[in-house]
Design a protein around this motif. Structure first.
Motif, mmCIF file in Angstrom:
data_model
loop_
_atom_site.group_PDB
_atom_site.id
_atom_site.type_symbol
_atom_site.label_atom_id
_atom_site.label_comp_id
_atom_site.label_asym_id
_atom_site.label_seq_id
_atom_site.Cartn_x
_atom_site.Cartn_y
_atom_site.Cartn_z
ATOM 1 N N VAL A 78 18.437 10.765 16.422
ATOM 2 C CA VAL A 78 17.701 10.154 15.321
ATOM 3 C C VAL A 78 16.223 10.437 15.575
ATOM 4 O O VAL A 78 15.719 10.225 16.677
ATOM 5 C CB VAL A 78 17.965 8.636 15.240
ATOM 6 N N THR A 79 15.524 10.930 14.551
ATOM 7 C CA THR A 79 14.129 11.340 14.699
ATOM 8 C C THR A 79 13.261 10.556 13.731
ATOM 9 O O THR A 79 13.623 10.364 12.568
ATOM 10 C CB THR A 79 13.988 12.848 14.405
ATOM 11 N N ILE A 80 12.098 10.109 14.231
ATOM 12 C CA ILE A 80 11.078 9.494 13.379
ATOM 13 C C ILE A 80 9.901 10.459 13.380
ATOM 14 O O ILE A 80 9.293 10.711 14.417
ATOM 15 C CB ILE A 80 10.635 8.123 13.911
ATOM 16 N N GLU A 87 15.272 10.644 10.291
ATOM 17 C CA GLU A 87 16.294 11.674 10.108
ATOM 18 C C GLU A 87 17.417 11.453 11.106
ATOM 19 O O GLU A 87 17.173 11.191 12.277
ATOM 20 C CB GLU A 87 15.699 13.067 10.323
ATOM 21 N N ILE A 88 18.658 11.561 10.624
ATOM 22 C CA ILE A 88 19.830 11.579 11.503
ATOM 23 C C ILE A 88 20.228 13.041 11.627
ATOM 24 O O ILE A 88 20.544 13.682 10.618
ATOM 25 C CB ILE A 88 20.990 10.750 10.918
ATOM 26 N N GLN A 89 20.186 13.542 12.868
ATOM 27 C CA GLN A 89 20.317 14.972 13.158
ATOM 28 C C GLN A 89 19.231 15.699 12.362
ATOM 29 O O GLN A 89 18.078 15.608 12.714
ATOM 30 C CB GLN A 89 21.720 15.497 12.862
ATOM 31 N N THR A 90 19.557 16.379 11.272
ATOM 32 C CA THR A 90 18.539 17.070 10.467
ATOM 33 C C THR A 90 18.479 16.541 9.036
ATOM 34 O O THR A 90 17.733 17.063 8.215
ATOM 35 C CB THR A 90 18.838 18.581 10.429
ATOM 36 N N THR A 91 19.245 15.489 8.727
ATOM 37 C CA THR A 91 19.310 14.944 7.382
ATOM 38 C C THR A 91 18.403 13.726 7.268
ATOM 39 O O THR A 91 18.529 12.767 8.035
ATOM 40 C CB THR A 91 20.755 14.522 7.035
ATOM 41 N N GLU A 92 17.488 13.766 6.291
ATOM 42 C CA GLU A 92 16.587 12.636 6.070
ATOM 43 C C GLU A 92 17.364 11.484 5.438
ATOM 44 O O GLU A 92 18.184 11.687 4.547
ATOM 45 C CB GLU A 92 15.424 13.040 5.167
ATOM 46 N N VAL A 93 17.080 10.254 5.932
ATOM 47 C CA VAL A 93 17.771 9.061 5.456
ATOM 48 C C VAL A 93 16.718 8.021 5.093
ATOM 49 O O VAL A 93 15.750 7.823 5.839
ATOM 50 C CB VAL A 93 18.712 8.500 6.554
ATOM 51 N N SER A 100 23.815 1.479 7.169
ATOM 52 C CA SER A 100 25.123 1.849 6.615
ATOM 53 C C SER A 100 25.511 3.269 7.021
ATOM 54 O O SER A 100 26.673 3.533 7.341
ATOM 55 C CB SER A 100 25.122 1.696 5.094
ATOM 56 N N LYS A 101 24.569 4.197 7.038
ATOM 57 C CA LYS A 101 24.856 5.579 7.472
ATOM 58 C C LYS A 101 25.243 5.596 8.957
ATOM 59 O O LYS A 101 26.168 6.306 9.346
ATOM 60 C CB LYS A 101 23.649 6.485 7.246
ATOM 61 N N LEU A 102 24.523 4.802 9.769
ATOM 62 C CA LEU A 102 24.835 4.765 11.200
ATOM 63 C C LEU A 102 26.211 4.172 11.456
ATOM 64 O O LEU A 102 26.939 4.634 12.342
ATOM 65 C CB LEU A 102 23.765 3.970 11.952
ATOM 66 N N ARG A 103 26.597 3.160 10.683
ATOM 67 C CA ARG A 103 27.943 2.591 10.834
ATOM 68 C C ARG A 103 29.018 3.611 10.482
ATOM 69 O O ARG A 103 30.053 3.689 11.139
ATOM 70 C CB ARG A 103 28.088 1.350 9.967
ATOM 71 N N ALA A 104 28.763 4.406 9.447
ATOM 72 C CA ALA A 104 29.724 5.442 9.054
ATOM 73 C C ALA A 104 29.838 6.506 10.138
ATOM 74 O O ALA A 104 30.937 6.967 10.464
ATOM 75 C CB ALA A 104 29.307 6.068 7.720
#
Length: 158
Positions: A78-80, A87-93, A100-104
């Motif tokens: 996870v990048t700030i 971003e989670i990996q390379t996808t901006e969230v 919710s994305k992290l739980r998935a």
């Protein structure tokens, strides 16, 4: 009315000074106080030792610390960014969707290790908010990613 005089070894009066046994010094060491003190110290250290351990390995930016051991599964990153995007990996969230994305993602993974990368200009409070979201999302094994070769406290680094 006569006074009887006893001579010899009859059971009469004792002479003082002669024939009296002196107390011999004790040649044994009394270990009971020593054992008591050692047991108290043992209990203190047994209680204090778990409090000294840290549950999350923390590495600050520009550190001379070594790398964390790797697992068979690639850890989640996870990048700030400097602009504050997450971003989670390379996808901006979006921050509202982060938990919710992290739980998935956590439901699909076997391990709970995640690496958090944050720009050095990001406020500490923002990093802590993302770490709280990681914990709420099911990731309790958080490692903070840093660059190597930073200064050390003993003055041997930069």
């Amino acid at each position: 009315m006569g006074a009887a005089i006893q001579q010899g070894g009859g059971g009469g009066g004792r002479r003082r000074g002669r024939g009296r046994r002196r107390a011999q010094p004790m040649s044994e060491i009394n270990v009971t106080p020593f054992v008591d003190v050692m047991l108290v110290l043992l209990i203190i250290f047994m209680v204090a030792a778990p409090l000294l351990t840290v549950g999350v390995p923390v590495e600050l930016p520009k550190s001379a610390a070594g790398a964390l051991p790797s697992d068979s599964e690639e850890p989640l990153t996870v990048t700030i960014t400097a602009e504050g995007r997450v971003e989670i990996q390379t996808t901006e969230v979006a921050r509202g969707e982060l938990v919710s994305k992290l739980r998935a993602v956590a439901a699909e993974r076997t391990g709970d290790r995640v690496f958090l990368r944050a720009d050095g200009s990001i406020p500490y409070s923002t990093v802590m908010q993302v770490m709280g979201a990681l914990n709420a999302g099911g990731f309790s094994n958080v490692g903070l990613v840093t660059d190597t070769g930073g200064p050390t406290l003993d003055g041997t680094g930069e």
